[in-house]
Design a protein around this motif. Sequence first.
Motif, PDB file in Angstrom:
ATOM      1  N   PRO A  77     -19.109   5.098  41.532  1.00 31.20           N
ATOM      2  CA  PRO A  77     -19.716   3.823  41.127  1.00 31.20           C
ATOM      3  C   PRO A  77     -18.909   2.651  41.688  1.00 31.20           C
ATOM      4  O   PRO A  77     -17.670   2.694  41.730  1.00 31.20           O
ATOM      5  CB  PRO A  77     -19.635   3.852  39.597  1.00 31.20           C
ATOM      6  CG  PRO A  77     -19.404   5.283  39.235  1.00 31.20           C
ATOM      7  CD  PRO A  77     -18.681   5.898  40.396  1.00 31.20           C
ATOM      8  N   ARG A  78     -19.606   1.620  42.100  1.00 29.48           N
ATOM      9  CA  ARG A  78     -18.947   0.436  42.685  1.00 29.48           C
ATOM     10  C   ARG A  78     -17.862  -0.096  41.758  1.00 29.48           C
ATOM     11  O   ARG A  78     -16.767  -0.455  42.192  1.00 29.48           O
ATOM     12  CB  ARG A  78     -19.993  -0.645  42.966  1.00 29.48           C
ATOM     13  CG  ARG A  78     -19.426  -1.882  43.639  1.00 29.48           C
ATOM     14  CD  ARG A  78     -20.508  -2.951  43.814  1.00 29.48           C
ATOM     15  NE  ARG A  78     -20.083  -4.015  44.702  1.00 29.48           N
ATOM     16  CZ  ARG A  78     -19.277  -5.008  44.353  1.00 29.48           C
ATOM     17  NH1 ARG A  78     -18.792  -5.079  43.131  1.00 29.48           N
ATOM     18  NH2 ARG A  78     -18.945  -5.942  45.231  1.00 29.48           N
ATOM     19  N   PHE A  83      -9.962  -1.746  45.703  1.00 29.85           N
ATOM     20  CA  PHE A  83      -9.410  -1.730  47.051  1.00 29.85           C
ATOM     21  C   PHE A  83      -8.154  -2.596  47.087  1.00 29.85           C
ATOM     22  O   PHE A  83      -8.088  -3.625  46.409  1.00 29.85           O
ATOM     23  CB  PHE A  83     -10.441  -2.265  48.051  1.00 29.85           C
ATOM     24  CG  PHE A  83     -11.718  -1.472  48.053  1.00 29.85           C
ATOM     25  CD1 PHE A  83     -11.872  -0.375  48.890  1.00 29.85           C
ATOM     26  CD2 PHE A  83     -12.770  -1.811  47.218  1.00 29.85           C
ATOM     27  CE1 PHE A  83     -13.044   0.363  48.887  1.00 29.85           C
ATOM     28  CE2 PHE A  83     -13.943  -1.086  47.199  1.00 29.85           C
ATOM     29  CZ  PHE A  83     -14.086   0.010  48.047  1.00 29.85           C
ATOM     30  N   PHE A  84      -7.185  -2.193  47.917  1.00 34.05           N
ATOM     31  CA  PHE A  84      -5.908  -2.903  47.965  1.00 34.05           C
ATOM     32  C   PHE A  84      -5.587  -3.288  49.398  1.00 34.05           C
ATOM     33  O   PHE A  84      -5.533  -2.448  50.286  1.00 34.05           O
ATOM     34  CB  PHE A  84      -4.811  -2.046  47.336  1.00 34.05           C
ATOM     35  CG  PHE A  84      -5.143  -1.736  45.913  1.00 34.05           C
ATOM     36  CD1 PHE A  84      -4.860  -2.651  44.911  1.00 34.05           C
ATOM     37  CD2 PHE A  84      -5.832  -0.581  45.588  1.00 34.05           C
ATOM     38  CE1 PHE A  84      -5.230  -2.405  43.597  1.00 34.05           C
ATOM     39  CE2 PHE A  84      -6.204  -0.323  44.284  1.00 34.05           C
ATOM     40  CZ  PHE A  84      -5.900  -1.232  43.286  1.00 34.05           C
ATOM     41  N   LEU A 117     -14.761  -2.785  53.453  1.00 29.48           N
ATOM     42  CA  LEU A 117     -14.589  -3.936  52.568  1.00 29.48           C
ATOM     43  C   LEU A 117     -15.809  -4.851  52.515  1.00 29.48           C
ATOM     44  O   LEU A 117     -15.890  -5.709  51.634  1.00 29.48           O
ATOM     45  CB  LEU A 117     -13.369  -4.748  53.021  1.00 29.48           C
ATOM     46  CG  LEU A 117     -12.026  -4.021  52.915  1.00 29.48           C
ATOM     47  CD1 LEU A 117     -10.921  -4.861  53.518  1.00 29.48           C
ATOM     48  CD2 LEU A 117     -11.728  -3.653  51.472  1.00 29.48           C
ATOM     49  N   ASP A 118     -16.755  -4.662  53.417  1.00 33.43           N
ATOM     50  CA  ASP A 118     -17.937  -5.517  53.481  1.00 33.43           C
ATOM     51  C   ASP A 118     -18.678  -5.520  52.136  1.00 33.43           C
ATOM     52  O   ASP A 118     -19.049  -4.472  51.622  1.00 33.43           O
ATOM     53  CB  ASP A 118     -18.877  -5.038  54.594  1.00 33.43           C
ATOM     54  CG  ASP A 118     -20.031  -5.993  54.823  1.00 33.43           C
ATOM     55  OD1 ASP A 118     -19.825  -7.221  54.727  1.00 33.43           O
ATOM     56  OD2 ASP A 118     -21.154  -5.505  55.081  1.00 33.43           O
ATOM     57  N   GLY A 119     -18.828  -6.687  51.556  1.00 35.17           N
ATOM     58  CA  GLY A 119     -19.515  -6.831  50.278  1.00 35.17           C
ATOM     59  C   GLY A 119     -18.686  -6.449  49.068  1.00 35.17           C
ATOM     60  O   GLY A 119     -19.190  -6.414  47.953  1.00 35.17           O
ATOM     61  N   VAL A 124     -11.328  -6.386  45.839  1.00 34.81           N
ATOM     62  CA  VAL A 124     -10.131  -6.268  46.667  1.00 34.81           C
ATOM     63  C   VAL A 124      -8.965  -6.982  45.982  1.00 34.81           C
ATOM     64  O   VAL A 124      -9.074  -8.148  45.615  1.00 34.81           O
ATOM     65  CB  VAL A 124     -10.375  -6.836  48.078  1.00 34.81           C
ATOM     66  CG1 VAL A 124      -9.132  -6.643  48.942  1.00 34.81           C
ATOM     67  CG2 VAL A 124     -11.582  -6.169  48.733  1.00 34.81           C
ATOM     68  N   HIS A 125      -7.867  -6.256  45.842  1.00 29.21           N
ATOM     69  CA  HIS A 125      -6.691  -6.741  45.128  1.00 29.21           C
ATOM     70  C   HIS A 125      -5.471  -6.701  46.032  1.00 29.21           C
ATOM     71  O   HIS A 125      -5.429  -5.956  47.003  1.00 29.21           O
ATOM     72  CB  HIS A 125      -6.445  -5.877  43.892  1.00 29.21           C
ATOM     73  CG  HIS A 125      -7.622  -5.830  42.981  1.00 29.21           C
ATOM     74  ND1 HIS A 125      -8.718  -5.039  43.226  1.00 29.21           N
ATOM     75  CD2 HIS A 125      -7.891  -6.496  41.849  1.00 29.21           C
ATOM     76  CE1 HIS A 125      -9.611  -5.218  42.261  1.00 29.21           C
ATOM     77  NE2 HIS A 125      -9.124  -6.098  41.416  1.00 29.21           N
TER      78      HIS A 125
END
Length: 157
Positions: A77-78, A83-84, A117-119, A124-125
């Motif tokens: 699930p989104r 993401f880092f 990473l698109d969208g 993103v952290h």
Amino acid sequence: MSDPCLKLVLVTPEIPYNTGAIGRTCVALNLELILIKPYGFSLDEKAVRRAGTDYWKYVHLSEYDTWQSFLDLRNPPRDSMYFFEEHGEQSIYAPDYQQDAYLVFGCESKGLPPEILDGMGDRVHSLPMLNPLVRSLNLANVATAVVYQAMRTQLGG
């Protein structure tokens, strides 16, 4: 030992020592390690085993040929993907990490590909770096810091 809930995902890792060290952390914390090919090394290399010491055989390891095959087969699930990246929009301290979180890291030299990473900008952290002289941190160190922060939020303190 219970099934791992948190999952640490390395997309095209390049340095065997980092992967070995991250695998060792995964064993210590009962996490699943997910590796997305291609790798910059062989998992049979001594360097992976050396960094993971004699724990590598206990790593709960899953491998996927591509990011897309990972998405297709796992269907994460989104909201469970984090993401880092060096220039993430929010700090690793911002989210309350879900129990089944996928903590996603890119390769050492390039980070995560733009197509992944698109969208996902809101997912993103980054780990704070206070001194501008430092361009980046070691992947194994960042992954370990993130995992412990995620666990801290899950344990309520």
